[in-house]
Structures are given as C-alpha cells and as structure tokens.
Scaffold this motif. Structure first.
Motif, PDB file in Angstrom:
ATOM      1  N   LEU A  20      15.181  55.363  13.779  1.00 50.41           N
ATOM      2  CA  LEU A  20      15.234  55.697  15.129  1.00 50.41           C
ATOM      3  C   LEU A  20      16.390  56.773  15.337  1.00 50.41           C
ATOM      4  CD1 LEU A  20      15.018  51.998  16.876  1.00 50.41           C
ATOM      5  CD2 LEU A  20      13.055  53.702  16.401  1.00 50.41           C
ATOM      6  N   GLN A  21      16.101  57.788  16.145  1.00 40.50           N
ATOM      7  CA  GLN A  21      17.363  58.685  16.647  1.00 40.50           C
ATOM      8  C   GLN A  21      17.101  58.816  18.298  1.00 40.50           C
ATOM      9  OE1 GLN A  21      18.717  60.385  14.319  1.00 40.50           O
ATOM     10  NE2 GLN A  21      17.754  59.240  12.585  1.00 40.50           N
ATOM     11  N   LYS A  22      17.890  57.832  18.756  1.00 35.39           N
ATOM     12  CA  LYS A  22      17.955  57.907  20.211  1.00 35.39           C
ATOM     13  C   LYS A  22      16.612  57.492  20.709  1.00 35.39           C
ATOM     14  CE  LYS A  22      22.068  60.469  20.708  1.00 35.39           C
ATOM     15  NZ  LYS A  22      22.587  61.850  21.558  1.00 35.39           N
ATOM     16  N   GLU A  23      15.908  56.824  19.998  1.00 35.19           N
ATOM     17  CA  GLU A  23      14.438  56.344  20.521  1.00 35.19           C
ATOM     18  C   GLU A  23      14.390  54.993  20.688  1.00 35.19           C
ATOM     19  OE1 GLU A  23      11.931  59.416  17.711  1.00 35.19           O
ATOM     20  OE2 GLU A  23      13.328  58.201  16.849  1.00 35.19           O
ATOM     21  N   LYS A  24      13.204  54.616  21.511  1.00 37.60           N
ATOM     22  CA  LYS A  24      13.216  53.080  21.700  1.00 37.60           C
ATOM     23  C   LYS A  24      11.529  52.727  21.256  1.00 37.60           C
ATOM     24  CE  LYS A  24      13.280  50.165  25.899  1.00 37.60           C
ATOM     25  NZ  LYS A  24      13.536  50.313  27.343  1.00 37.60           N
ATOM     26  N   ILE A  25      11.379  51.557  20.697  1.00 35.40           N
ATOM     27  CA  ILE A  25      10.241  51.128  20.565  1.00 35.40           C
ATOM     28  C   ILE A  25      10.156  49.496  20.486  1.00 35.40           C
ATOM     29  CG2 ILE A  25      10.787  50.841  17.970  1.00 35.40           C
ATOM     30  CD1 ILE A  25       8.038  51.660  17.140  1.00 35.40           C
ATOM     31  N   THR A  26       9.152  49.009  20.996  1.00 38.76           N
ATOM     32  CA  THR A  26       8.931  47.454  21.224  1.00 38.76           C
ATOM     33  C   THR A  26       7.972  46.960  20.154  1.00 38.76           C
ATOM     34  OG1 THR A  26       9.112  47.805  23.544  1.00 38.76           O
ATOM     35  CG2 THR A  26       8.083  45.700  22.750  1.00 38.76           C
ATOM     36  N   VAL A  27       8.425  45.936  19.350  1.00 36.81           N
ATOM     37  CA  VAL A  27       7.648  45.364  18.117  1.00 36.81           C
ATOM     38  C   VAL A  27       7.321  43.938  18.509  1.00 36.81           C
ATOM     39  CG1 VAL A  27       7.948  45.163  15.698  1.00 36.81           C
ATOM     40  CG2 VAL A  27       8.782  46.925  16.695  1.00 36.81           C
ATOM     41  N   ASN A  28       6.097  43.640  17.817  1.00 35.88           N
ATOM     42  CA  ASN A  28       6.022  42.286  17.875  1.00 35.88           C
ATOM     43  C   ASN A  28       6.652  41.565  17.170  1.00 35.88           C
ATOM     44  OD1 ASN A  28       4.424  39.608  17.077  1.00 35.88           O
ATOM     45  ND2 ASN A  28       2.853  40.437  18.150  1.00 35.88           N
ATOM     46  N   GLY A  29       7.207  40.133  17.799  1.00 37.66           N
ATOM     47  CA  GLY A  29       8.353  39.738  16.850  1.00 37.66           C
ATOM     48  C   GLY A  29       7.821  39.140  15.479  1.00 37.66           C
ATOM     49  N   ASN A  30       6.505  38.560  15.407  1.00 41.90           N
ATOM     50  CA  ASN A  30       6.350  38.405  13.708  1.00 41.90           C
ATOM     51  C   ASN A  30       6.207  39.606  13.013  1.00 41.90           C
ATOM     52  OD1 ASN A  30       5.753  35.757  14.773  1.00 41.90           O
ATOM     53  ND2 ASN A  30       3.685  36.291  15.506  1.00 41.90           N
ATOM     54  N   ASP A  31       6.074  40.807  13.425  1.00 43.20           N
ATOM     55  CA  ASP A  31       5.900  41.930  12.639  1.00 43.20           C
ATOM     56  C   ASP A  31       7.273  42.744  12.460  1.00 43.20           C
ATOM     57  OD1 ASP A  31       3.141  41.548  12.446  1.00 43.20           O
ATOM     58  OD2 ASP A  31       3.000  42.560  14.685  1.00 43.20           O
TER      59      ASP A  31
END
Length: 229
Positions: free
Chosen positions: A103-114
């Motif tokens: 990540l370079q000042k980026e935002k991502i949402t991840v499924n907690g299981n993954d």
C-alpha cells in the motif's frame, strides 16, 4: 543421484534465500516475514519460525475501545496474533494462494477470512456491514486497511480482479468476494423472486453490488464450502 533421493527432495523444497523488504513469498502458499519488530497475522497462521519471536493473542483493548466495541457487539472481526522479535516467520492459511500488496497511501477493504498478515505501519479498522447482518448467518466482517506498508491476502486458487466503472456495476457472491478498493462501497441486493439463482444454485439470492470507479477481487471457490472440507 536418484531423482527421488532424500537429497534431491531437500534441494527441491528447501528455503530459498531471505525475505526482501519484510514480506516475501517463499512459495505461492507460504509467506515469509523477515521480522525485525512486529507484525500482525491471522490467529493460527504460523507454521514455522526461527530466531527470537514471541506470539501473543490480540488483547481486548489492543486497538482501542472503538474496535473492541465492534468486535464484541457485532460478532465481527477475526482474531489476530501479534508476533514480536527478530527472525524468520512463515505463515500460511489452509494452503490458500497468497498475494502481497504494498500500500502506498491507498485504501483497500478485505474480507476478514482472507486477510493473512499486515505490517504495523498499516492503519486498519473493522467495517460494520449492518445491512447484511440479518441476511446471512454470522454476517460478514471486513477490515479496511490504508496507509503505507505490505499486506498479505489469501484466495482459494487464482484470484480474479474485476474493474468497476461508472455506469457498469459489478455484482458478486459475498462468499467469493475477497477484497475491493477503498473508493467503493458495496450495496447488498436481495430478490426472492429470482427463478434462476446465482452462485451455487442453492436458493440464495444475496449479491454484493459495486458502483463507481475501482476494482473488486474475487476467488473461484466459496469461502464457506472450502473451509468446511
């Protein structure tokens, strides 16, 4: 030398070098962390290590009252463990394929299981999915990560990334959805009148709809089905 000798097996499977920049893929399904301070990882993901490393379960107040409230009162948020010290740490999760993202000042949402692991420089929070809580048994828990640093995701087999563009929404099965860009906010669609159900054909009619501009990562297997095998 025989192709099947112990020495040949060792040569083919022994550790290759040292992790570069903290996170590195020892194989497609094993993450090597060159630990110098600490790292957060999914509880139970450690398969081996060397050096002086201590493992601790995530404390109730480890990340503040706000996140404790979400974990306690929404039953969301997978357990994390903190690995501290110096050495080489090897992580894996049920043989799933691992992808490293820097990540370079980026935002991502991840499924907690993954979510397998992330560096301590990455800021994170649990995303509450109120609309889906009553639709699916156990609901969904997702973790939003942003800032600087590496994160490691897991997928069953090869992931597929779908681009979302204005006017061209992408619909996914929640159980196959791994992650999406921070620019997107999914909506949950239900339609009990579907005659041909999407997904596994089991009669479920819940889909995630992504509108706007960004990307969605999906996997070719359903999380619940594979984890129960």
């Amino acid at each position: 030398m025989s192709d099947y000798s112990i020495q040949e097996f060792i040569e083919q499977t022994k550790k290759q070098g040292t992790a570069k920049g903290g996170f590195d893929l020892e194989t497609d399904r094993i993450l090597e962390v060159s630990l110098e301070d600490k790292v957060w990882a999914k509880m139970g993901a450690m398969i081996a290590y060397n050096g002086d490393i201590k493992f601790e379960r995530e404390g109730m107040m480890e990340h503040g009252v706000g996140r404790m409230f979400k974990k306690t009162f929404t039953s969301e948020g997978g357990e994390l463990m903190k690995a501290t010290g110096q050495g080489q740490l090897f992580l894996s999760d049920q043989g799933k394929k691992i992808t490293i993202l820097d990540l370079q000042k980026e935002k991502i949402t991840v499924n907690g299981n993954d979510l397998l692991a992330f560096e301590p420089t990455v800021d994170w929070d649990i995303q509450m999915m109120r609309r889906v809580a009553g639709m699916m048994s156990g609901g969904l828990f997702n973790i939003t990560l942003e800032g600087h640093g590496k994160i490691a995701l897991t997928t069953y087999f090869e992931p597929l990334t779908l681009l979302v563009e204005p006017g061209r929404p992408v619909m996914t099965d929640p159980s196959a959805t791994v992650a999406w860009s921070g620019t997107l906010e999914p909506e949950f669609r239900t339609d009990v009148n579907y005659r041909t159900f999407l997904g596994r054909g089991s009669g479920e009619s819940i889909q995630m709809e992504f509108n706007g501009h960004g990307f969605v990562i999906v996997q070719p297997c359903f999380e619940g089905e594979m984890s129960s095998q």
